[in-house]
Each structure stands twice: as C-alpha cells, then as structure tokens.
Scaffold this motif. Structure first.
Motif, PDB file in Angstrom:
ATOM      1  N   UNK A 161       0.811  -1.209   0.000  1.00 51.67           N
ATOM      2  CA  UNK A 161       0.000   0.000   0.000  1.00 51.67           C
ATOM      3  C   UNK A 161       0.843   1.256   0.000  1.00 51.67           C
ATOM      4  N   UNK A 162       0.188   2.371   0.178  1.00 51.26           N
ATOM      5  CA  UNK A 162       0.843   3.662   0.321  1.00 51.26           C
ATOM      6  C   UNK A 162       0.302   4.333   1.579  1.00 51.26           C
ATOM      7  N   UNK A 163       1.103   5.214   2.159  1.00 52.61           N
ATOM      8  CA  UNK A 163       0.735   5.823   3.435  1.00 52.61           C
ATOM      9  C   UNK A 163       1.244   7.245   3.483  1.00 52.61           C
ATOM     10  N   UNK A 164       0.404   8.162   3.961  1.00 55.37           N
ATOM     11  CA  UNK A 164       0.790   9.546   4.211  1.00 55.37           C
ATOM     12  C   UNK A 164       0.561   9.854   5.680  1.00 55.37           C
ATOM     13  N   UNK A 165       1.586  10.315   6.346  1.00 53.70           N
ATOM     14  CA  UNK A 165       1.512  10.543   7.794  1.00 53.70           C
ATOM     15  C   UNK A 165       0.533  11.662   8.109  1.00 53.70           C
ATOM     16  N   UNK A 166      -0.506  11.409   8.916  1.00 56.07           N
ATOM     17  CA  UNK A 166      -1.471  12.453   9.271  1.00 56.07           C
ATOM     18  C   UNK A 166      -0.922  13.432  10.304  1.00 56.07           C
ATOM     19  N   UNK A 167       0.145  13.042  10.982  1.00 58.36           N
ATOM     20  CA  UNK A 167       0.781  13.925  11.964  1.00 58.36           C
ATOM     21  C   UNK A 167       2.240  13.498  12.097  1.00 58.36           C
ATOM     22  N   UNK A 168       3.071  14.379  12.598  1.00 64.87           N
ATOM     23  CA  UNK A 168       4.480  14.053  12.816  1.00 64.87           C
ATOM     24  C   UNK A 168       4.603  13.044  13.950  1.00 64.87           C
ATOM     25  N   UNK A 169       5.487  12.064  13.768  1.00 67.68           N
ATOM     26  CA  UNK A 169       5.664  11.078  14.817  1.00 67.68           C
ATOM     27  C   UNK A 169       6.206   9.767  14.300  1.00 67.68           C
ATOM     28  N   UNK A 170       5.870   8.709  15.014  1.00 66.99           N
ATOM     29  CA  UNK A 170       6.353   7.358  14.724  1.00 66.99           C
ATOM     30  C   UNK A 170       5.231   6.565  14.051  1.00 66.99           C
ATOM     31  N   UNK A 171       5.517   6.053  12.885  1.00 68.10           N
ATOM     32  CA  UNK A 171       4.517   5.312  12.119  1.00 68.10           C
ATOM     33  C   UNK A 171       5.163   4.030  11.602  1.00 68.10           C
ATOM     34  N   UNK A 172       4.463   2.919  11.754  1.00 64.67           N
ATOM     35  CA  UNK A 172       5.050   1.677  11.285  1.00 64.67           C
ATOM     36  C   UNK A 172       4.263   0.456  11.701  1.00 64.67           C
ATOM     37  N   UNK A 173       4.987  -0.663  11.838  1.00 62.00           N
ATOM     38  CA  UNK A 173       4.362  -1.979  11.873  1.00 62.00           C
ATOM     39  C   UNK A 173       4.726  -2.745  13.146  1.00 62.00           C
ATOM     40  N   UNK A 174       3.720  -3.369  13.697  1.00 65.88           N
ATOM     41  CA  UNK A 174       3.906  -4.361  14.755  1.00 65.88           C
ATOM     42  C   UNK A 174       3.570  -5.725  14.166  1.00 65.88           C
ATOM     43  N   UNK A 175       4.484  -6.685  14.325  1.00 66.82           N
ATOM     44  CA  UNK A 175       4.262  -8.039  13.827  1.00 66.82           C
ATOM     45  C   UNK A 175       4.361  -9.035  14.977  1.00 66.82           C
ATOM     46  N   UNK A 176       3.393  -9.947  15.043  1.00 75.31           N
ATOM     47  CA  UNK A 176       3.457 -11.067  15.981  1.00 75.31           C
ATOM     48  C   UNK A 176       3.510 -12.365  15.170  1.00 75.31           C
ATOM     49  N   UNK A 177       4.502 -13.176  15.431  1.00 72.22           N
ATOM     50  CA  UNK A 177       4.687 -14.432  14.714  1.00 72.22           C
ATOM     51  C   UNK A 177       3.616 -15.437  15.128  1.00 72.22           C
TER      52      UNK A 177
END
Length: 213
Positions: A161-177
């Motif tokens: 996908x594509x993503x545009x940050x709605x606010x300044x900060x930390x954006x990303x992924x949490x993965x659980x195996x």
C-alpha cells in the motif's frame, strides 16, 4: 525472356505499384483514382493539428475542484515537494518463535511512503500485524493521553500500500509471529522519513528491546 526484358517488366511493375498503391496509401496522392476505388487513400497519414495553448499558466496554489474541466494552477494537496530524494530500502525483520517486533519510521506530517511486506517461506497463517502511529514524547502533550492511530490490523502473509503521515511522529508496523518456528518478514519501502528503527521486541512475552518514542 532475356534479362533486359525482365528488368523492363520489373521496373514497370514497380512503377505501377508505386502509383496505384503506395502513393494513395502513404501520401494520399491518387493520380489514377484506383486508390479511392480500393480504399487505399483511407490509409494515408493525415496531418495532425496541435492546438496551441491559449491560457495563462499560474503557479499559485489553489483548492482542488473535481468538477473543473481544466486546471491552470498548482493544486494544494496533490503534490508535496521535499528537500531531499526519497529513501528506498529492503528490510528483513527476523522474528523468533512466539516473537513480537515493532518497527517504526519517524516521519514529518504529510510525508509519504509506499510499502510491501511479506512473510518469507510461510508455512501457516503468517503474522498478526498492526500498522499504526503515535506522536513522539515531545509532542504527546498536544494529543489525548495514550493517543494512537490505527491504520490497518489483521492476520496474513503480505500487504502492500501507500501511506501519508497524518501527523508528525512514529509510524510503522507491529508483527506477531503466528507461524510455527522463526520467520522473516521482508519489508520493501520507498518514501520519506527521518529515521527508522526497531522499537520493540519480545520473545514469548519477555521484552528484549523497548525503545522510548
């Protein structure tokens, strides 16, 4: 038939072909009228008329009007210029059996990345994922307590996908195996961010890494 006769007949046939077929088809020239009879003149290349631009191009930023027939100025929100080239990385995230990893990108507001992640050599359900963002500790006072914005959640083997940050900060992924045994999640990503890093890692509930935001 001698050679001279053959050459004469060949030249005559070639000339006839030029007049009857090639001229009408390629150039729209039809001296015999046979080109029109056989429809060859319709194949001729027609001159292309290029309309001259008769408007004044303005670079003032304006609002987007989806009903407009034409746009003569830059439109706010459709382009966001950056001071530096975009990043492009392929990140392999190793996740242990019963492991959890959170990988984040520090992004200014309104910056964008495109991404694709997949579980390599998956044998089962892949991962539980939670794509989300939250402000930095310095900006947290400007948000509700414990503020976090979720973008996508679920279970699977891949997502793009594509993503545009709605606010300044930390954006990303949490993965659980949720496979059996250790796995690798390969994240391919291109776009704009200030830095990226693993923020959190746990194995069977025991925290190994826990970076402050």
């Amino acid at each position: 038939m001698n050679l001279t006769t053959k050459l004469t007949l060949g030249a005559f046939a070639g000339g006839a072909l030029l007049v009857i077929a090639v001229l009408p088809a390629e150039y729209g020239i039809d001296p015999t009228g046979l080109g029109e009879t056989f429809g060859l003149d319709a194949l001729s290349t027609k001159p292309i008329t290029i309309a001259q631009f008769d408007g004044d191009l303005s670079f003032n930023v304006g609002d987007y009007d989806p009903t407009a027939e034409r746009i003569d100025q830059s439109v706010q929100g459709l382009i966001h210029l950056e001071d530096a080239p975009f990043h492009s990385e392929v990140i392999d995230i190793q996740i242990e059996d019963y492991g959890e990893v959170e990988y984040k990108f520090v992004m200014p507001a309104d910056t964008t990345f495109v991404y694709s992640w997949q579980v390599l050599e998956a044998q089962g359900d892949g991962v539980y994922y939670d794509f989300h963002g939250h402000p930095s500790s310095d900006d947290a006072v400007n948000f509700p307590e414990g503020f976090e914005m979720a973008y996508a959640r679920g279970e699977g083997l891949t997502q793009s996908g594509s993503f545009t940050a709605p606010f300044a900060g930390y954006h990303g992924f949490y993965f659980m195996n949720i496979e059996e045994g250790p796995i690798t999640v390969r994240l391919s990503i291109s776009g704009y961010w200030d830095e990226s890093k693993e923020m959190y890692r746990a194995i069977n509930g025991e925290v190994v890494t826990n970076e402050a935001f």
